[in-house]
Design an enzyme around this catalytic site. Structure first.
Site, mmCIF file in Angstrom:
data_model
loop_
_atom_site.group_PDB
_atom_site.id
_atom_site.type_symbol
_atom_site.label_atom_id
_atom_site.label_comp_id
_atom_site.label_asym_id
_atom_site.label_seq_id
_atom_site.Cartn_x
_atom_site.Cartn_y
_atom_site.Cartn_z
ATOM 1 N N GLY A 39 35.365 96.993 7.865
ATOM 2 C CA GLY A 39 35.025 98.014 6.877
ATOM 3 C C GLY A 39 33.593 98.501 6.935
ATOM 4 O O GLY A 39 33.235 99.470 6.278
ATOM 5 N N CYS A 248 64.799 112.302 2.182
ATOM 6 C CA CYS A 248 64.545 113.267 3.253
ATOM 7 C C CYS A 248 65.801 114.102 3.483
ATOM 8 O O CYS A 248 66.901 113.563 3.620
ATOM 9 C CB CYS A 248 64.163 112.538 4.546
ATOM 10 S SG CYS A 248 64.121 113.641 5.988
#
Ligand SMILES: Nc1ncnc2c1ncn2[C@@H]1O[C@H](COP(=O)(O)OP(=O)(O)O)[C@@H](O)[C@H]1O
Ligand SMILES: [Mg+2]
Ligand SMILES: [Zn+2]
Lengths: 315, 270
Positions: A39, A248
């Protein structure tokens, strides 16, 4: 590409993977540091890469530095393998590195992405390279680089929550839907690049290596495999991913990130997987959404080439 | 209960200092900022620093509030868990933590002390979030509470400070600083640039809050009316040095140094 000589499978007018060896070594050193400090934004001396405006070069430089001749590359742009940019980047690396390319997530060893994480869970050994336009999650509220550097250095992250506070006070909920900030390994707050927050949970404990390259800002950061990645939130406004009431239209998936597609000027529309390969793969396996048979819907499906194949194969 | 009150009042009579400055000097090249300033501040005490423009008031305040390292001298502060400590020997993260928790700094220019693109509520809540507050409802409630304390309308909680008047911005700055209940607050010309009527209201508010919360304060001003109302003690600066100090009323009503006499008489003419 036809003129490729026997000994090298790439266009030898270029050094392998376009960048010179010294530059690649420098980027790899930055990558090693980034992986060692999850990070943390590592500065690096960026180079120019030849590409279309809007793509930025950070992800390209990272890919060029990690890719080898035996790798298989997948490139996605907003989830799709077939946008102009995805196609030209794939073609670029085919030419300068001679690598195999694929649209299948599971076949790729290196996946370069802009704006999405594939729906199919990644495996150990895979590398996901993110293109990052703005690496600094604090930048919107703190323009001074000297100050944001100290904030990261001393883990002073109150400001990040101010950003979320502002969202709730204005919209009643955390309205940030992409570039949603995360805390990596309990130490550094990181921008996940402009992926939808839907993808944030996929970053946590991912088996793949996740590398982030910001070309303009010359920053590289990383999430090693199996790392804690938490999306920031409030106790009374917990982090939530986007959900859709419908499945979908093409493959019937209920757990994927959906894009809205306008079908005609009479208000016709449908929601389809943004991950075109995931959607095509499901259709190939016989999954059908409510509009799978609708010719207009099929015509508008992003990956028309793959879909046509499926029609032939599937019936 | 009474035992506690007793021990607390005993504690006060011992008069542990909150801050102690010793021989503080700061120059800018050949220009003297402040020179050899020493004093002791006790908990809950308000010290006023007065003097003409250029006399070194802001320089002194910036050194005391750890914003500017001195060339010579020390500034010690009674840290909650460590006792009297030289603030310039703290690690930077410790010093920054001190500055946003146990201290408050009200800048003369609200732009230096507020986030202009963040709502009033977010400005007040920032320090709370910085020390780990993670409940939106509580942060907001606390923000509203502080807006009320500085007499800002609750309906402005989501407005950005750039839409506020100068006096409102100054009050928001105060709320933003006091929300973590600091023990010491630094103020540089807190009423500077405000209309006279707005100044008076702000002063009243400041006096009320400082007294009510028992906060110590160091207030820099060229305006003797401000210190008359706020300060227990006064330091008069000239050419970077403290030329006279004492209880506010004594210094103002019976100034000994000729420079103080001049200051006092000139304010009387205003
Ligand atoms: N950043 C600086 N650089 C150079 N000189 C400065 C600086 N800040 C203040 N000074 C000078 O230091 C002296 C004291 O200034 P200052 O502390 O601002 O006084 P005051 O706040 O009482 O007006 C003045 O002569 C001023 O011009
Ligand atoms: Mg000044
Ligand atoms: Zn689908």
């Amino acid at each position: 590409m036809n003129a490729v000589a026997k000994k090298a499978s790439w266009d030898e007018a270029y050094n392998f993977a376009y960048l010179d060896e010294q530059t690649k070594r420098m980027i790899r050193r930055a990558l090693l540091k980034a992986v060692a400090i999850p990070g943390y934004q590592v500065p690096f001396g960026g180079r120019e890469m030849p590409l279309a405006y809007g793509w930025g070069t950070g992800g390209m430089q990272v890919t060029a530095s990690v890719i080898g001749p035996s790798d298989t590359l997948k490139v996605i742009d907003q989830g799709a393998d077939d946008t102009t940019n995805a196609v030209s980047i794939r073609r670029f690396f085919k030419r300068v590195a001679g690598v195999a390319t694929t649209e299948a997530t599971e076949e790729a060893s290196v996946i370069q992405t802009r704006h999405r994480i594939p729906e199919k869970p990644l495996k150990e050994g895979q590398v996901l390279v993110y293109q990052v336009p703005q690496p600094e999650p604090l930048r919107k509220l703190e323009p001074r680089e000297t100050e944001t550097r100290k904030m990261h250095g001393y883990a002073e992250y109150g400001l990040m929550h101010v950003r979320l506070y502002e969202d709730i006070s204005r919209f009643g909920h955390i309205a940030t839907t992409y570039s949603y900030p995360v805390m990596v390994n309990g130490r550094y707050v990181m921008s996940p690049s402009p992926i939808p927050k839907f993808d944030n949970p996929k970053m946590e404990n991912n088996k793949a290596i996740q590398l982030f390259g910001a070309g303009r800002e010359k920053r590289i950061y990383a999430i090693p495999p199996y790392t804690r990645v938490k999306s920031l939130d409030f106790d009374d406004h917990p982090f939530e991913v986007q959900r859709w009431p419908q499945a979908c239209a093409l493959c019937g998936a209920r757990n994927s990130y959906l894009d809205e597609v306008v079908l005609d000027d009479k208000g016709g529309r449908m929601f389809v997987c943004s991950d075109t390969h995931f959607c095509a793969d499901r259709q190939e396996k016989g999954h059908r959404g409510p509009m799978a048979a609708d010719p207009a819907a099929r015509a508008f499906a992003r990956s028309s080439e793959t879909s046509e194949q499926k029609e032939d194969d599937g019936r | 209960m009474s035992a506690l009150v007793l021990s607390e009042s005993l504690g006060t009579t011992v008069r542990q200092p909150l801050m102690r400055a010793t021989g503080v000097s700061k120059s800018y090249g050949d220009t003297i900022g402040c020179l050899d300033v020493s004093f002791t501040l006790h908990p809950g005490e308000v010290i006023g620093v007065v003097g003409e423009s250029g006399s070194g008031k802001s320089t002194l305040l910036n050194v005391l509030s750890a914003q500017l390292p001195p060339d010579a001298g020390t500034v010690e502060y009674d840290l909650r868990h460590r006792g009297m400590s030289d603030i310039f020997r703290l690690s930077e993260p410790d010093r920054r933590r001190l500055m946003r928790t146990d201290w408050g700094i009200v800048h003369q220019n609200p732009r230096d002390g507020l986030r202009m693109d963040v709502s009033a509520g977010g400005n007040v809540g920032e320090r709370l979030m910085a020390i780990g507050a993670r409940h939106y409802g509580e942060i907001r409630a606390e923000g509203l509470d502080w807006l009320a304390k500085v007499e800002l309308d609750a309906s402005r909680v989501d407005d950005k400070p750039k839409t506020f008047s100068g006096g409102m911005q100054q009050r928001l700055q105060i709320a933003r600083n006091l929300v973590t209940r600091p023990r010491l607050i630094f103020m540089d010309e807190p009423t500077g640039g405000l209309d006279v009527s707005v100044q008076a209201r702000l002063l009243d508010l400041l006096r009320g809050l400082v007294r009510e919360l028992g906060i110590a304060a160091i207030v820099v001003t060229h305006d003797l009316a401000v210190v008359r109302l706020l300060a227990d003690r006064l330091m008069v600066m000239r050419h970077g040095r403290v030329v006279e100090e004492g209880l506010t009323d004594q210094v103002l009503d019976d100034p000994h140094h000729p420079y103080t006499q001049l200051l006092v008489s000139s304010v009387l003419q205003v």
